[in-house]
Write a protein that holds these residues in place. Sequence first.
Motif, short mmCIF file in Angstrom:
data_model
loop_
_atom_site.label_atom_id
_atom_site.label_comp_id
_atom_site.label_asym_id
_atom_site.label_seq_id
_atom_site.Cartn_x
_atom_site.Cartn_y
_atom_site.Cartn_z
N PRO A 39 0.89 -1.53 -0.13
CA PRO A 39 -0.27 0.34 0.03
C PRO A 39 0.88 1.05 -0.22
O PRO A 39 0.49 2.59 -0.16
N ASP A 40 1.94 0.89 -0.39
CA ASP A 40 3.28 2.16 0.01
C ASP A 40 4.22 2.18 -0.66
O ASP A 40 4.14 1.02 -1.60
N GLU A 41 5.52 2.57 -1.04
CA GLU A 41 5.87 2.88 -1.61
C GLU A 41 7.07 1.72 -1.18
O GLU A 41 7.35 2.05 0.20
N ASN A 42 7.59 1.10 -1.94
CA ASN A 42 8.96 -0.05 -1.62
C ASN A 42 10.05 0.42 -0.66
O ASN A 42 10.91 0.61 0.07
N SER A 43 10.43 1.49 -1.61
CA SER A 43 11.33 2.61 -1.48
C SER A 43 11.18 3.35 -0.39
O SER A 43 12.68 3.21 0.85
N SER A 44 10.40 3.95 0.05
CA SER A 44 10.41 5.05 1.18
C SER A 44 9.93 4.19 2.48
O SER A 44 10.47 4.21 3.66
N ASN A 45 10.11 2.72 2.43
CA ASN A 45 9.56 1.45 3.22
C ASN A 45 11.33 0.57 3.35
O ASN A 45 12.06 -0.11 3.84
N LYS A 46 12.65 1.03 2.47
CA LYS A 46 14.03 0.85 2.44
C LYS A 46 13.57 -0.65 1.93
O LYS A 46 15.16 -2.00 2.19
N LEU A 47 12.84 -1.04 0.81
CA LEU A 47 12.53 -2.06 0.88
C LEU A 47 13.20 -2.57 -0.88
O LEU A 47 12.60 -3.51 -1.86
N GLU A 80 2.16 -1.92 -6.32
CA GLU A 80 2.02 -1.14 -5.42
C GLU A 80 0.57 -0.13 -5.83
O GLU A 80 0.27 0.02 -6.80
N MET A 81 -0.11 0.31 -4.31
CA MET A 81 -0.83 0.80 -4.27
C MET A 81 -1.11 1.95 -3.47
O MET A 81 -1.14 1.23 -2.21
N LEU A 82 -1.80 3.10 -3.69
CA LEU A 82 -2.32 4.00 -2.47
C LEU A 82 -2.92 3.60 -1.89
O LEU A 82 -3.73 3.87 -0.73
N SER A 83 -4.07 2.58 -1.49
CA SER A 83 -5.57 2.33 -1.27
C SER A 83 -5.94 0.85 -0.73
O SER A 83 -5.17 -0.55 -1.63
N HIS A 85 -7.50 -0.75 0.23
CA HIS A 85 -9.25 -0.93 0.62
C HIS A 85 -9.05 -1.81 -1.12
O HIS A 85 -9.62 -2.91 -0.73
N THR A 86 -8.49 -1.44 -1.46
CA THR A 86 -8.47 -1.87 -2.92
C THR A 86 -7.34 -3.20 -3.18
O THR A 86 -7.71 -4.22 -3.42
N LEU A 87 -6.52 -2.86 -1.75
CA LEU A 87 -4.82 -4.59 -1.67
C LEU A 87 -6.01 -4.94 -1.19
O LEU A 87 -5.83 -6.24 -1.38
N GLU A 88 -6.70 -5.18 -0.42
CA GLU A 88 -7.64 -5.97 0.70
C GLU A 88 -8.51 -6.70 0.07
O GLU A 88 -9.01 -7.78 -0.14
N GLY A 89 -9.05 -5.73 -0.86
CA GLY A 89 -10.20 -6.66 -2.12
C GLY A 89 -9.49 -7.54 -3.04
O GLY A 89 -10.09 -8.94 -2.92
N TRP A 90 -8.01 -7.29 -3.49
CA TRP A 90 -7.48 -8.20 -4.67
C TRP A 90 -7.35 -9.35 -3.26
O TRP A 90 -7.29 -10.24 -4.16
N LEU A 91 -6.45 -9.17 -2.33
CA LEU A 91 -6.32 -10.52 -1.36
C LEU A 91 -7.75 -11.29 -0.88
O LEU A 91 -7.60 -12.86 -1.33
N GLU A 92 -9.25 -10.78 -1.09
CA GLU A 92 -9.76 -12.01 -0.90
C GLU A 92 -10.25 -11.93 -1.59
O GLU A 92 -10.56 -13.20 -1.67
N ALA A 93 -10.37 -11.70 -2.84
CA ALA A 93 -10.46 -12.46 -3.94
C ALA A 93 -9.28 -13.26 -4.65
O ALA A 93 -9.99 -13.90 -5.01
N ILE A 94 -8.44 -13.16 -3.36
CA ILE A 94 -7.74 -14.77 -3.93
C ILE A 94 -8.16 -16.02 -3.65
O ILE A 94 -8.44 -17.28 -3.97
N TYR A 95 -8.84 -15.66 -2.60
CA TYR A 95 -9.03 -16.86 -1.82
C TYR A 95 -11.00 -17.04 -1.60
O TYR A 95 -12.12 -17.31 -2.29
#
Length: 95
Positions: A39-47, A80-83, A85-95
């Motif tokens: 949900p955020d930039e990997n670079s800002s999280n040092k990843l 990466e997406m700053l939402s 809610h959308t990421l949670e929806g993607w996760l739930e769609a997998i199951y």
Amino acid sequence: MPLHSQARVKSLRKIRARWANFWRDIMSGNMNNFRVFGPDENSSNKLDDIYEASKKTWMADILPEDADEGELSPDGRVMEMLSEHTLEGWLEAIY
């Protein structure tokens, strides 16, 4: 900054570096069945190390200004997406 705080910062940097290496290695070994969703930039999280294994998914045109540090690719496996809610929806769609 007190000495103990400086030591704590150094310790956290080492942990973050190991965490980034861990995810890079996991992705490198599982390129057909693993993606990173964030949900955020990997670079800002040092990843940043994750981009050694795969770039960010990008389906639009890649412009010249995207060439520097954009880490974009049409076949990238980092999403990466700053939402959250959308990421949670993607996760739930997998199951």
